[in-house]
Enzyme design. Structure first.
Site, PDB file in Angstrom:
ATOM      1  N   LYS A   1     -10.818   9.169  -5.180  1.00  0.00           N
ATOM      2  CA  LYS A   1     -10.051   9.615  -6.337  1.00  0.00           C
ATOM      3  C   LYS A   1      -9.289   8.411  -6.886  1.00  0.00           C
ATOM      4  CE  LYS A   1      -5.939  10.827  -7.230  1.00  0.00           C
ATOM      5  NZ  LYS A   1      -5.832  10.368  -8.656  1.00  0.00           N
TER       6      LYS A   1
ATOM      7  N   CYS B   1       2.155  -4.604  -5.652  1.00  0.00           N
ATOM      8  CA  CYS B   1       2.943  -4.146  -4.501  1.00  0.00           C
ATOM      9  C   CYS B   1       3.541  -5.316  -3.734  1.00  0.00           C
ATOM     10  CB  CYS B   1       2.099  -3.275  -3.583  1.00  0.00           C
ATOM     11  SG  CYS B   1       0.650  -4.096  -2.883  1.00  0.00           S
TER      12      CYS B   1
ATOM     13  N   GLU C   1      11.666  -0.240  -5.397  1.00  0.00           N
ATOM     14  CA  GLU C   1      10.537  -0.926  -6.007  1.00  0.00           C
ATOM     15  C   GLU C   1      10.486  -0.617  -7.507  1.00  0.00           C
ATOM     16  OE1 GLU C   1       5.943  -1.774  -4.795  1.00  0.00           O
ATOM     17  OE2 GLU C   1       6.602   0.321  -4.758  1.00  0.00           O
TER      18      GLU C   1
ATOM     19  N   GLU D   1      -1.032   2.713   2.625  1.00  0.00           N
ATOM     20  CA  GLU D   1      -0.597   1.417   2.101  1.00  0.00           C
ATOM     21  C   GLU D   1       0.378   1.708   0.969  1.00  0.00           C
ATOM     22  OE1 GLU D   1      -1.119  -1.604   3.081  1.00  0.00           O
ATOM     23  OE2 GLU D   1      -2.588  -1.213   4.644  1.00  0.00           O
TER      24      GLU D   1
END
Length: 509
Positions: free
Chosen positions: A186, A300, A403, A261
């Protein structure tokens, strides 16, 4: 079907792949894919849901339980991965441009991504082709043959993010196929196009029908169903912390393997001795720009926290801000553009919120902090935001703790090595970090003390297919690339063979 993911108009594309066939969503729903550079739709894809997901998982289950792929010799699986890599190289320009338009990055970044995808397929092909068939275990008797062998996990659910759509897909698909699994992927619902194209290339390379499935659609339906599905044996997710937590919760009742992750809040620690000469200073500043602003900071592993020694802070930050203000923003396909837009209006609004909160909490704006003026290479509808440098930041600020995933770098200062390490480790995440110093002993000491999955010394952002990638803390539990990346998609089995069986006579009879 050679150009399935690209469209000249808005004719809906059948982007759900089940049992070797492309199809529309069961519901007939579609989703517009927007170009981040102008905010206009340029493709229309199928919008799958739980029903489409169940069909794809059922096909992958049949292909694993009844098909030949899990039992295909390793050499043949490796050969297929190499053929796929060759096809990626053949289509590099087309796929690189499609990645640029879909995700907003420059075309050159898109081309580099395709190179890295091909490298990943070749690496895992070489890794499995060069392995021994099993690890012999000494049972202490010549009549016993004992060996530990690797087997595929089964049906893998692969959920990928929007920032590096094809690269992140390859880090999951290549090892999953190398190990003999089947999968349903996906991709992000806002950047699915190159992943759709990759499924076509795998079929062209000779992958049997049913081994590879894709369902385009949102996380709350497709991703959630894949995570909870009882016929899925492993779920591998790359994305944000909140969504990753939901994936783990959904997978828990079936006790399937889970690889996560997640995000990062990555320190870039610069000691004064790394700036001793003009050349060294220039290099450290240039790398700090690269760390923070490549792909508009939507990475990231971005070096979003600059932690610089106090004695060089003002000079370093002033030059960083000057160069950040000169970064050329625009559509990724335009000549001279160095940085593209953010991926969506929602993402830009999120970044603006973080910058506003930082200024309210006392940060000093040194550059950026606003939407740029429109220009021929920057249409008014694009999701652009200027590279932003925020000085005089501290740990209590949201912009330092959380983040941002945008073109924003915060600046903190230190005086001692211990203080630098403490600041760098003062985060819930632990994905990556860097240390800049001319002192080799200090470099090794600081790298050894940093609680991050990857530590660069006098560099930022390179990765090696042979080296594991993953993080500590809330950056996740998964490992990708390297031998550990392949191990995620395997189970181990101990085969114990008695060559001279005898009665044990524990019981009378």
């Amino acid at each position: 079907m050679a150009d399935r993911a690209e469209t000249q108009g808005l004719d809906a594309q059948a982007t759900i792949h089940v049992a070797g066939e492309w199809r529309d969503a069961v519901s007939g729903a579609t989703r517009e894919i927007l170009d981040p550079a102008d905010g206009q739709p340029f493709a229309l894809v199928a919008e799958g849901d739980e029903k489409d997901t169940d069909l794809a998982v059922a096909a992958a289950r049949r292909a694993f339980d009844e098909g030949d792929w899990p039992r295909t010799p390793v050499a043949e699986r490796a050969a297929l991965l190499r053929r796929a890599a060759d096809l990626l190289v053949r289509d590099r320009e087309r796929l690189g441009r499609l990645e640029s338009r879909d995700a907003g990055k420059t075309v050159e970044e898109g081309r580099v991504d395709i190179d890295c995808v091909a490298d990943a397929f070749r690496y895992f092909a070489d890794l499995v082709a060069g392995e021994a068939p099993g690890r012999v275990v000494d049972a202490g008797s010549p009549d016993i043959h004992s060996v530990v062998v690797h087997e595929p996990v089964g049906v893998c659910a692969l959920i990928t993010p929007w920032n590096y759509p094809l690269l992140q897909a390859s880090w999951k698909i290549a090892p999953a196929l190398a190990a003999g699994n089947t999968f349903v992927i996906k991709p992000s619902e806002i950047t699915p196009l190159t992943t759709v194209a990759l499924i076509d290339l795998l079929a062209e390379a000779g992958l049997p029908a049913g081994v590879a499935g894709i369902v385009t659609g949102p996380g709350h339906s497709v991703g959630a169903r894949l995570s909870a599905h009882p016929d899925v044996d492993l779920v591998s997710f790359t994305g944000g912390l909140v969504s990753g937590t939901k994936v783990a919760e959904a997978a828990a009742p079936t006790v399937k393997k889970v690889a996560l992750e997640l995000g990062g809040k990555n320190p870039n620690v610069v000691f004064a001795d790394a700036c001793a000469t003009d050349e060294d200073f220039d290099t450290a500043v240039d790398q700090a720009l690269n760390a923070a602003f490549i792909h508009s900071g939507q990475v990231c592993s971005a070096g979003a926290r600059l932690i610089v020694e106090e004695s060089v802070r003002e000079r370093f930050v002033a030059e960083l801000a000057r160069r950040a203000g000169r970064i050329r923003l625009g559509r990724g396909s335009e000549d001279g553009v160095e940085c593209g837009p953010l991926v969506s209006e929602q993402q830009r609004a999120k970044v603006e919120g973080y910058v506003a909160s930082a200024l309210e909490e006392g940060a000093v704006l040194r550059s950026g902090g606003r939407r740029p003026e429109t220009a021929p290479e920057r249409p008014a509808g694009g999701f652009f935001y200027e590279p932003t440098v925020l000085d005089q930041c501290h740990r209590e600020m949201r912009v330092v703790r959380e983040e941002v995933f945008g073109p924003v770098v915060t600046v903190e200062t230190f005086r001692t090595e211990d203080e630098a390490v403490a600041l760098a480790n003062d985060t819930e995440y632990g994905l990556a970090g860097a240390v800049w110093t001319a002192d080799a002993g200090r470099a090794r000491r600081v790298a050894g003390r940093l609680r991050h999955g990857t530590v660069w010394i006098n560099d930022f952002h390179p990765y090696l297919p042979q080296a594991e990638w993953g993080g500590f803390g809330k950056s996740g539990t998964g490992r990708e690339l390297g031998p550990a990346g392949l191990a995620e998609y395997r189970e181990t089995k101990h085969v114990y063979q008695n060559l001279a069986p005898r009665p044990v006579r524990w019981f009378a009879g």
